[in-house]
Write a protein that holds these residues in place. Structure first.
Motif, PDB file in Angstrom:
ATOM      1  N   UNK A 105       0.826  -1.208   0.000  1.00 19.79           N
ATOM      2  CA  UNK A 105       0.000   0.000   0.000  1.00 19.79           C
ATOM      3  C   UNK A 105       0.864   1.263   0.000  1.00 19.79           C
ATOM      4  N   UNK A 106       1.891   1.275   0.838  1.00 21.38           N
ATOM      5  CA  UNK A 106       2.790   2.442   0.902  1.00 21.38           C
ATOM      6  C   UNK A 106       3.512   2.624  -0.421  1.00 21.38           C
ATOM      7  N   UNK A 107       4.005   1.535  -0.980  1.00 22.06           N
ATOM      8  CA  UNK A 107       4.705   1.612  -2.265  1.00 22.06           C
ATOM      9  C   UNK A 107       3.761   2.077  -3.362  1.00 22.06           C
ATOM     10  N   UNK A 108       2.524   1.606  -3.331  1.00 20.09           N
ATOM     11  CA  UNK A 108       1.542   2.007  -4.340  1.00 20.09           C
ATOM     12  C   UNK A 108       1.221   3.495  -4.220  1.00 20.09           C
ATOM     13  N   UNK A 109       1.131   4.009  -2.984  1.00 23.07           N
ATOM     14  CA  UNK A 109       0.859   5.434  -2.776  1.00 23.07           C
ATOM     15  C   UNK A 109       2.029   6.303  -3.239  1.00 23.07           C
ATOM     16  N   UNK A 110       3.221   5.764  -3.161  1.00 27.24           N
ATOM     17  CA  UNK A 110       4.418   6.512  -3.549  1.00 27.24           C
ATOM     18  C   UNK A 110       4.876   6.194  -4.968  1.00 27.24           C
ATOM     19  N   UNK A 111       4.029   5.569  -5.772  1.00 26.87           N
ATOM     20  CA  UNK A 111       4.454   5.156  -7.107  1.00 26.87           C
ATOM     21  C   UNK A 111       4.794   6.343  -8.003  1.00 26.87           C
ATOM     22  N   UNK A 112       4.247   7.505  -7.698  1.00 25.16           N
ATOM     23  CA  UNK A 112       4.578   8.704  -8.472  1.00 25.16           C
ATOM     24  C   UNK A 112       6.033   9.110  -8.293  1.00 25.16           C
ATOM     25  N   UNK A 113       6.629   8.774  -7.179  1.00 25.18           N
ATOM     26  CA  UNK A 113       8.018   9.113  -6.899  1.00 25.18           C
ATOM     27  C   UNK A 113       9.001   8.082  -7.460  1.00 25.18           C
ATOM     28  N   UNK A 114       8.489   6.954  -7.939  1.00 30.53           N
ATOM     29  CA  UNK A 114       9.360   5.913  -8.473  1.00 30.53           C
ATOM     30  C   UNK A 114       9.736   6.240  -9.912  1.00 30.53           C
ATOM     31  N   UNK A 115      10.963   5.964 -10.251  1.00 29.98           N
ATOM     32  CA  UNK A 115      11.383   6.142 -11.641  1.00 29.98           C
ATOM     33  C   UNK A 115      10.830   4.986 -12.474  1.00 29.98           C
ATOM     34  N   UNK A 116      10.911   5.131 -13.772  1.00 27.80           N
ATOM     35  CA  UNK A 116      10.402   4.109 -14.678  1.00 27.80           C
ATOM     36  C   UNK A 116      11.097   2.763 -14.450  1.00 27.80           C
ATOM     37  N   UNK A 117      12.384   2.802 -14.114  1.00 30.07           N
ATOM     38  CA  UNK A 117      13.138   1.572 -13.879  1.00 30.07           C
ATOM     39  C   UNK A 117      12.782   0.918 -12.548  1.00 30.07           C
ATOM     40  N   UNK A 118      12.237   1.684 -11.599  1.00 31.98           N
ATOM     41  CA  UNK A 118      11.926   1.164 -10.264  1.00 31.98           C
ATOM     42  C   UNK A 118      10.522   0.567 -10.159  1.00 31.98           C
ATOM     43  N   UNK A 119       9.767   0.567 -11.245  1.00 30.93           N
ATOM     44  CA  UNK A 119       8.419   0.020 -11.191  1.00 30.93           C
ATOM     45  C   UNK A 119       8.424  -1.488 -10.958  1.00 30.93           C
ATOM     46  N   UNK A 120       9.531  -2.144 -11.228  1.00 31.56           N
ATOM     47  CA  UNK A 120       9.648  -3.578 -10.977  1.00 31.56           C
ATOM     48  C   UNK A 120       9.468  -3.904  -9.507  1.00 31.56           C
ATOM     49  N   UNK A 121       9.869  -2.951  -8.635  1.00 25.88           N
ATOM     50  CA  UNK A 121       9.702  -3.143  -7.194  1.00 25.88           C
ATOM     51  C   UNK A 121       8.218  -3.280  -6.861  1.00 25.88           C
ATOM     52  N   UNK A 122       7.390  -2.445  -7.468  1.00 21.25           N
ATOM     53  CA  UNK A 122       5.949  -2.501  -7.220  1.00 21.25           C
ATOM     54  C   UNK A 122       5.379  -3.849  -7.675  1.00 21.25           C
ATOM     55  N   UNK A 123       5.809  -4.319  -8.833  1.00 20.54           N
ATOM     56  CA  UNK A 123       5.348  -5.628  -9.321  1.00 20.54           C
ATOM     57  C   UNK A 123       5.825  -6.761  -8.417  1.00 20.54           C
ATOM     58  N   UNK A 124       7.056  -6.668  -7.957  1.00 15.42           N
ATOM     59  CA  UNK A 124       7.600  -7.699  -7.080  1.00 15.42           C
ATOM     60  C   UNK A 124       6.826  -7.756  -5.757  1.00 15.42           C
ATOM     61  N   UNK A 125       6.566  -6.591  -5.161  1.00 17.06           N
ATOM     62  CA  UNK A 125       5.841  -6.543  -3.883  1.00 17.06           C
ATOM     63  C   UNK A 125       4.415  -7.052  -4.069  1.00 17.06           C
ATOM     64  N   UNK A 126       3.791  -6.720  -5.201  1.00 15.22           N
ATOM     65  CA  UNK A 126       2.435  -7.228  -5.442  1.00 15.22           C
ATOM     66  C   UNK A 126       2.446  -8.748  -5.598  1.00 15.22           C
TER      67      UNK A 126
END
Length: 174
Positions: free
Chosen positions: A49-70
């Protein structure tokens, strides 16, 4: 101990429930089987949830973190649901057994030095003492595991009968 002993049990559902559901054993989310899985799933859900709320601050290369956590959250949820299903099935089985005990007109134990017989409404389960692999004796109950599994609350019999059963179990199960 060659002569047969008979112990009649007084069935009170509460006596059996106290033992079966001791320590949140019947709780779907916080039983000993599911508690750690529930806590881990909640922690991973918060991180997701925290990562999803902060997804605007993630760079394009860091979106993999969101997929991994999900993916990790989904995996935790699946493990939790399997554990909850296991506890739910066990709880239904115990409740079915307790209902059969409530309807019991006869519930007695007959044993001698060779055999152990449980009679529940004229349905006899006969075992030899050698068929039991383990026994657990404490101040609240005696449990036997083997060909058949049994749990006899101390409250369902007299103190004298309970002591006789303890001595028989100690003598015959090693």
């Amino acid at each position: 101990m060659s002569d047969e002993k008979v112990i009649r049990l007084n069935v009170n559902r509460k006596d059996f429930e106290e033992i079966y559901f001791k320590g949140n054993q019947g709780s779907l989310f916080f039983s000993p089987t599911t508690k750690s899985k529930t806590i881990i799933t909640i922690i991973v859900a918060l991180i997701f949830f925290i990562t999803f709320c902060l997804k605007g601050n993630l760079s394009q290369e860091s979106f993999g973190v969101l997929y991994f956590i999900s993916f990790v959250f989904l995996l935790c949820a699946v493990y939790l649901s399997v554990a909850i299903n296991k506890v739910s099935r066990w709880k239904k089985e115990v409740n079915r057994y307790l209902k059969s005990l409530e309807k019991a007109g006869i519930y007695e134990i007959r044993f001698n030095s060779e055999t152990f017989n449980v009679n529940l409404n004229d349905q006899h389960e006969l075992s030899t003492w050698k068929e039991f692999t383990t026994a657990d004796i404490n101040e609240d109950y005696i449990s036997l595991e083997g060909k058949y599994n049994y749990m006899f609350p101390q409250k369902s019999m007299t103190k004298q009968d309970y002591n006789i059963l303890i001595q028989a179990v100690k003598k015959n199960i090693k």
